[in-house]
Every structure is written in structure tokens, then in C-alpha cells.
Design a protein around this motif. Structure first.
Motif, short mmCIF file in Angstrom:
data_model
loop_
_atom_site.label_atom_id
_atom_site.label_comp_id
_atom_site.label_asym_id
_atom_site.label_seq_id
_atom_site.Cartn_x
_atom_site.Cartn_y
_atom_site.Cartn_z
N GLY A 34 0.82 -1.20 0.00
CA GLY A 34 0.00 0.00 0.00
C GLY A 34 0.86 1.26 0.00
O GLY A 34 0.61 2.20 -0.76
N ARG A 35 1.91 1.25 0.82
CA ARG A 35 2.82 2.40 0.91
C ARG A 35 3.52 2.62 -0.44
O ARG A 35 3.65 3.75 -0.92
CB ARG A 35 3.83 2.14 2.02
N SER A 36 3.94 1.53 -1.02
CA SER A 36 4.66 1.62 -2.29
C SER A 36 3.73 2.17 -3.40
O SER A 36 4.12 3.03 -4.20
CB SER A 36 5.21 0.23 -2.62
N PHE A 37 2.48 1.67 -3.43
CA PHE A 37 1.51 2.16 -4.42
C PHE A 37 1.23 3.65 -4.21
O PHE A 37 1.20 4.45 -5.16
CB PHE A 37 0.21 1.35 -4.30
N TYR A 38 1.08 4.02 -2.94
CA TYR A 38 0.78 5.41 -2.58
C TYR A 38 1.89 6.34 -3.06
O TYR A 38 1.64 7.37 -3.70
CB TYR A 38 0.62 5.49 -1.06
N LEU A 39 3.14 5.96 -2.77
CA LEU A 39 4.27 6.80 -3.16
C LEU A 39 4.39 6.88 -4.68
O LEU A 39 4.67 7.94 -5.25
CB LEU A 39 5.58 6.25 -2.57
N ASP A 40 4.19 5.75 -5.32
CA ASP A 40 4.25 5.70 -6.79
C ASP A 40 3.25 6.69 -7.40
O ASP A 40 3.60 7.56 -8.20
CB ASP A 40 3.96 4.26 -7.23
N LEU A 41 2.00 6.57 -6.95
CA LEU A 41 0.95 7.40 -7.55
C LEU A 41 1.15 8.88 -7.22
O LEU A 41 1.03 9.75 -8.10
CB LEU A 41 -0.42 6.91 -7.06
N LYS A 42 1.46 9.17 -5.97
CA LYS A 42 1.66 10.58 -5.58
C LYS A 42 2.87 11.16 -6.33
O LYS A 42 2.85 12.35 -6.70
CB LYS A 42 1.87 10.68 -4.06
N GLY A 43 3.89 10.34 -6.53
CA GLY A 43 5.07 10.82 -7.26
C GLY A 43 4.75 11.17 -8.70
O GLY A 43 5.31 12.11 -9.28
#
Lengths: 445, 445
Positions: free
Chosen positions: A243-252
Motif C-alpha cells: 500500500g505504501r509503495s503504491f501510494y508513493l508511486d501514484l503521488k510521485g
């Protein structure tokens, strides 16, 4: 971060998200066909100051109809019926770009936004699967990348149509007889690969300007689309790390599109199985899992990941699966299921149990405190801006969440105690979009 | 004939049918964008025990937007919002077969029928005019005969989809886990000139089985279509002689299709301009006509008959018009306008006055007694089974009709004093259609 607020959507599905919900003694299975059942759910969610209610959709009969609760309502009409018995809560309908015309879809959402006073949201899907295509003059579904290309063009057209009347286009002067300033109404004149649309829309601009745009695909194509267009993303994430990885990916990705990190909310799905003790919650989860019918669950899994598992022995591990590139369905859900099965070395039967609660979304059995802790941990840890709440049983699971989890989140200062605005965009803290034509020269229709 | 009962529909359009309605002091022009305005109208019509409310539609901006009240709502969503604040009145939406997919349209009407408890009706139109086509990937409208061919195939598909779940397909046995008997759910497998649709519909059969089917074209193609498929026909008839002739023509065609004369109701449009004296009614009619803006009226007439009259001198008679065979728009409306102008030797300005009240429908200014007499004369004389009531001003014109005309019709034994059924078909005295698959072999999905 002190003022950062959680966003919660109530994902309504029949009499509950667990695939056995309709068999459980706590539900009335005929609720699936009763508009009053859904009106009650919307009222409960509004009492809990949820940002929105959300409805999924498909344009075909799904899975094993013998053992599955039937679908009855088309989402936009059902949400319209919910709009009239609520006053604040947002109304997000899933609708496909694959099998309708942008002019029609633009009208439905504009009309829902007018009827609800600015509470409409559109969850944009591209419709995977040949069964859907076969209801619309095609033998097979389009390729994944082509579906997203069509979706992008579709959205370009609908956005133009929603903007085709300026906010101040109406004059309404009885004396002179001028109702509309034609210089503030614009043709779209779209000519693209899939669509040619003249416009303007045959409706004035709606309260929100455009519906809130939601997206739920988490594949590479899906994330690229979301970063460009979406204001909220629903996603299935099994672990905090994922979830954290997806979140950072999308926000980036947002920054690379010139968008602020707050302009898109990431909302994983969560199935809260609640009990007043952890043991009681686990007992309910076990009751539900015991009601799973394997043949139905295999059919649903087959449809979910686009790989036929019919006939595979239930107590053996999954066969080796094709590479994701060969999957033309929901690519990200395929990867999630494959990773889950491999990571935990699950047999098919065990996998069905893990998926029965939420079709790949995380299932959390526990007390209200435990569920609130989990939500806070993901939220504070930067893996979520909130959750798409998927009660296993309806209405009871939603009532329990509103009565026992929401008060804890409010006490912790994470969630609103009352609505501070009237539109769905208000709840998400997003501005009304600037009309694309407002920057252009006026044109006369 | 003693028990033959009138049928009355309330045709709702913005703040009134007269083209100047929004300019009249009696109306609030912002009602066009206010769902509560329409909810009030539906409640008034239900108090008057009308068979239904009816909404027209087009898939393009219409006429001269500078001087015309804007359209805002899409009919099916608006009727859904009216369904939730009413309990008995029927809900008839216009929707085109030209620019949508049968699977989608079948879902909307099924959903409206479920939400309303069996009160949905579909006014089937084929959408004339290039402006509509240009919002849907085409430069020009299809030919009249092709539009009707597509409509017939479209209806064949939607009928199959509405029948694709047997009435008793649901089992809902918690114990065995069987929700649906798959042998009672049928694929449609339609393969035609315009559509290939597998089915089944992704919804159970709706309370009425299918929506009530309404048709409003009065051309040769339109009448042939109506005689085969329609259960009610809305029509514009200026004189009793024309109305009687149309009535006999259509009823005569039913027998040739093996249908009973009662299986289709003929409902001419009527604009009642009411006053407590005839002088008062005529004064209101004159007030409204004085507010007509010629440039707007010419634009509307141009669109109505498909012949461009822009720039024609207002005080001269019409130019010679092309033969009806050359008209690709609404052929019957063209003929009606041509005949009216020729019969009464009208100048363009006079013609605009005659059409301003109801776009070709008959306008009757008088007392409630006079309007009731007129309705009774057409009904008893075999020129109508009832009327599509088009109040010139809304809500006042509908309130006046319900408060002053309906009581007279009830006193004369012509119209119901209360609803005796709960579905739209009940009000029309029509049975629920037999499921087409009920006679066939069961098939497994």
C-alpha cells in the motif's frame, strides 16, 4: 499534517461484500432488489458523515449465477434514488467508457449532479472481459492498452461537454426575452480516433462543473491514467508495504503531471469484520467463510484474474500462471492474487477463503479499536488518504462501523464530526474545476 | 362503453409548454433547473390521479438558445427522482433508439421499473435531425425508413433482454446456497443488421416485465411501428376530423396485427389555457402570444418541420413547401403545419402564433367546463382514448387542470377518482406481458 483528514466511502454492494453475505442469517437477501434497502444504507452512511456512497458496475451477468446474489439496479438510477433521501453524502457511480457514447454519459452524470446539488462522482472503468463485449456487438474485449486509449479520449470529450456552458451563461431576463448568452455556450467539435462530437451539451453546467473523477485500475496503464485525470483512486492492497509503495508511486506521478499531491486521494478497499471482542469478530469471519461454495468462488476467481481455474483440485496449490503481459483483464488484480498465493503458499481452497471476503481487498477481523488502529496506521504511515469501506454484511456491517469505528476516528481527530460543505468536491477538499472554455475566445453556437 | 375510462398524462416541460412560458409573470424560470419544481409537479399530477407524467427528450441543444428556456435534466434520472416522492403515478421517459446501445437502454428502464415498483414507460423515438447525429460520430441523420428499421431491431433486442430472466427465476435458498435457477435465465443471442447481443440482462425481470411502450411518430412508418409495438401513442391532431381519422386508422391496423383495439391507447396532445371565464382564458392566451419572440419561433418552426424559414417575411404566407417525401425529419408534423397554414391561409406571423402554444398540438382557451366538454367530445366521439395534457404554464396550469377540470371529468364518470392499481400498466388496463422465453425450452447460461 495536523489538519489532514481521513476520507471514507461506503462501498454498497447488495447485502454485503462477503460472497456468502446473502446466506448469512443476519441479511435479508431480497434487499438486493429493494430500493429502500439502499436508501437505508445511504442514510446510515450519511449519519456517519462518510464522503460518499459508491456503487460498482459491470455490463454483463457475472460469475456463477446459481450461487451469487443477483444484481438488479443500474448505478446512476439507483444513486439518483439515494440522492432524493440524503442531503450531503457524495454519490459515486461506476460507468464504463467501453460501451457507451460520451454524449450520453456526460448527460447522465450532469443530470445526477444537478439532481443531487453537486454530489456526483464517476468511477471510470474500461470493462474487461469478453462477456461484456458480447453484449455490445463484439466477440472479444479490446486490448488493455486500447481500452485505456479509448477511455482517455472519452474523458476528453465528456470534459469538453461538461464545460460547454460557462458557469454564467444564463441571463434569464423576462423583459428582454434573453434566457442564455449564446456567446457563453461552446461547441466542442471533437474529432478523434473513436469519437466525433459537435456539442454543446444540452444542459447547463452542473453544480460541481464536472463529476468527481475516480479510477480503480492499478495496472501501469491504470496508474498513468489516474495520475493524469483522477481525483480519487480506489485500490486493492493486501499489505502495508504494498500500500505504501503504491501510494508513493501514484503521488510521485502527480508532480510529473504538474498536479499537487493533495489533488488525488488514494483509498484502498477494506472489509471490516467487526465484533465486540476479537474472538467474536473471528467467529463471524469464520461463519461467513464456512458458507462459501467452492464452485461459485472458483468461477468468481476465474473472472477476477482472467485465468480459468475450473476443475483445479481445491487442495493443491495454484498451477503456474501466465505472465501478466498475457492477461487482458484486470492486470493489477491478477498480480495481487498471484503474489498472495505465492507469498503464503496457499492451496486453491485457502486462496478462495482469503478472497471470499473482499475479492482481493484486505479483510480485517477485529474490534472497533483494532480497525480504527489499522486505519490510523495506514493513514498516518502514508499508505492511504482514507478507505473504501466494504462491509461484509449489509446493513449490519455498515451500522456497526458507523456506530463503533467512526466515533473512535472522530475522537482521534482524524475524521469530520459534521459536513462542512455541500458537494462531493467539498468533502474531498477539492476545488470546482475551472471551465476549460473560460480561457478561450467565446464562440457563438 | 359505460365503463370506458379516460387516460390522462401530464406532459411536463420546464415551466410550461407555451414557448413564452418562462417570460410570463406566473412562472419562476429557474424551475427548469430545480428538481423540486418537477417533484412538485409530479405530486400535483398524482393528486389528480393522472395515469403518468411524461418527459420529452432530444440529444442535442434545440432551437434558438438565446431566447429559449434551457433544458437541464436527462429524463430517466429525473423520473427516478420523481419516483421516490410519488407512489402510484406512471413515469414515461422519451429515449432514442438512434444513439445508444440496447443493452444500456434495457438496463435504465429495468432499473427505473424496479425503483418505482412497476411504473416505467418508454416513449420510443428515432431522433431526427443532423444536429443530434453530429453528437454521435455522424455528419447527418440516417434516412427516415432506416431509423425505423433500427428502432424495430432495437426493440426486439431490449424485449429479449427484459424477458431474459423468468419471473420465477429466483430461488433464494440460504440453506442450499442456490440464489437463482440458471435454467430460468436465458441468453438472447441476437444477431441482426445493427446489433449482436448475447445477454442475458444483468438484472432480474422488473415488476412490469417490460416498460409500457409508447410511440409518438404519426408518419406512415410511425403508424406501422405503433400498430406492431406500441401500447400508447401520443399524437398531434388539430381538428376533430383529423383526430377521428387518425384514431380509426391506427385502431384498424391493430386488428391486422392480431391485437385488440384496447391494447393501444391513442392520446392527442392538448394545451388547455384555462380561465374562470372564457374572456379570462383568452386574455391569458393573448398575454402568452404577445411574449413570443419571432426569431426564436422561426428557429423552432424550422427545426420542427425540417424546412429553413429563416428570413421569410413575417407578414407573408409561407413559401411553397417541398413534398413530404423530401422531408427527413418529423414527417407527420410537417404535414400538420403545412395543412394548417394552407387551410387557414395564415401568414408566417399568424402561424407562429398558432404554434407557439404547443408546437402543433391543439391549444384550447376556455373555462374548465369548456375544456371538459372538449375532452368528452373527442373521447365519446372516438377520436381519443384520453389526452396528453400540456399545461401552458407550470405549475399553475397543471394545478388549475387538476383542481377544476379533473373534478368535472370525475363527476361525469369519465375519469378515476382514485388509483385502482399500482403499476402504469394497471392504470392503462393492460396486462403484464407474457415472457417470450416462458414458451421456449429452458436454456442454461
Amino acid at each position: 499534517m495536523a489538519n489532514r483528514q481521513l476520507h471514507l466511502n461506503a462501498f454498497l454492494m447488495g447485502v454485503g461484500h462477503h460472497e456468502s453475505a446473502w446466506r448469512h442469517p443476519a441479511t435479508d437477501p431480497f434487499g438486493v432488489a429493494d430500493v429502500r434497502h439502499f436508501q437505508r444504507l445511504a442514510a446510515i452512511a450519511e449519519r456517519g458523515t462518510f464522503d460518499s456512497v459508491f456503487l460498482a458496475d459491470g455490463v454483463q451477468v457475472m460469475g456463477d449465477i446459481r450461487h451469487s446474489a443477483a444484481h438488479v439496479f443500474e448505478p446512476i438510477t439507483l444513486l439518483t434514488a439515494l440522492a432524493t433521501v440524503t442531503s450531503h453524502i457524495g454519490l459515486i457511480a461506476t460507468a464504463s467508457t467501453g460501451f457507451s457514447e460520451p454524449y450520453n454519459l456526460a448527460r447522465w452524470f450532469s443530470s445526477l449532479d444537478h439532481i443531487s446539488g453537486g454530489r456526483a462522482g464517476w468511477n471510470i472503468v474500461t470493462s474487461a472481459g469478453d462477456r461484456a463485449a458480447q453484449n455490445f456487438n463484439a466477440a472479444k474485449a479490446s486490448e488493455h492498452v486500447d481500452r485505456y486509449r479509448r477511455a482517455a479520449e472519452f474523458l476528453e470529450v465528456t470534459t469538453g461537454l461538461w464545460d460547454s456552458w460557462d458557469d454564467d451563461a444564463l441571463v434569464v431576463d423576462k423583459n428582454s426575452g434573453v434566457f442564455t448568452d449564446p456567446g457563453k455556450v461552446h461547441e466542442v467539435n471533437h474529432r478523434g480516433l473513436h469519437f466525433e462530437v459537435r456539442g454543446p451539451l444540452n444542459s447547463i453546467r452542473s453544480p460541481q462543473g464536472r463529476p468527481l473523477l475516480v479510477q480503480a485500475g492499478s495496472s501501469e496503464d491504470g496508474k498513468a491514467f489516474a495520475a493524469r485525470h483522477a481525483e480519487a483512486v480506489f485500490t486493492a492492497q493486501q499489505t502495508f508495504a504494498d500500500g505504501r509503495s503504491f501510494y508513493l508511486d501514484l503521488k510521485g506521478r502527480l508532480a510529473r503531471q504538474g498536479r499537487s499531491v493533495d489533488s488525488l486521494k488514494v483509498l484502498p478497499g477494506l472489509v471490516p469484520v467487526l465484533g465486540s471482542t476479537e474472538a467474536e469478530a473471528r467467529k463471524l469471519a469464520a461463519e461467513l467463510d464456512d458458507l462459501i461454495i467452492p464452485v461459485r468462488a472458483v468461477a468468481q476467481l476465474t473472472e477476477l484474474i482472467g485465468v480459468d481455474l475450473t476443475g483445479h483440485p481445491l487442495d493443491e496449490r495454484l498451477p503456474s500462471l501466465p505472465p501478466v503481459a498475457a492477461i487482458n483483464g484486470a492486470k493489477s488484480r491478477f498480480e495481487l492474487v498471484r503474489d498472495l498465493a505465492e507469498r503464503e503458499k496457499l492451496t486453491l481452497r485457502q486462496l478462495l477463503g482469503r478472497l471470499g471476503g473482499g475479492r482481493g481487498h484486505q479483510v480485517l477481523a477485529g474490534t472497533p479499536e483494532q480497525v480504527a488502529d489499522h486505519i490510523e496506521a495506514w493513514f498516518a504511515g502514508g499508505a492511504a488518504d482514507g478507505f473504501n469501506v466494504m462491509p461484509p454484511l449489509l446493513p449490519s456491517g455498515l451500522e456497526d462501523f458507523v456506530d463503533h469505528v467512526v466515533p473512535l476516528l472522530r475522537k482521534r481527530g482524524l475524521f469530520r464530526t459534521e459536513y462542512t460543505g455541500t458537494t462531493l468536491r467539498d468533502h474531498y477538499g477539492l476545488p470546482k474545476p475551472v471551465n476549460g472554455f473560460a480561457r478561450a475566445e467565446p464562440s457563438v453556437v
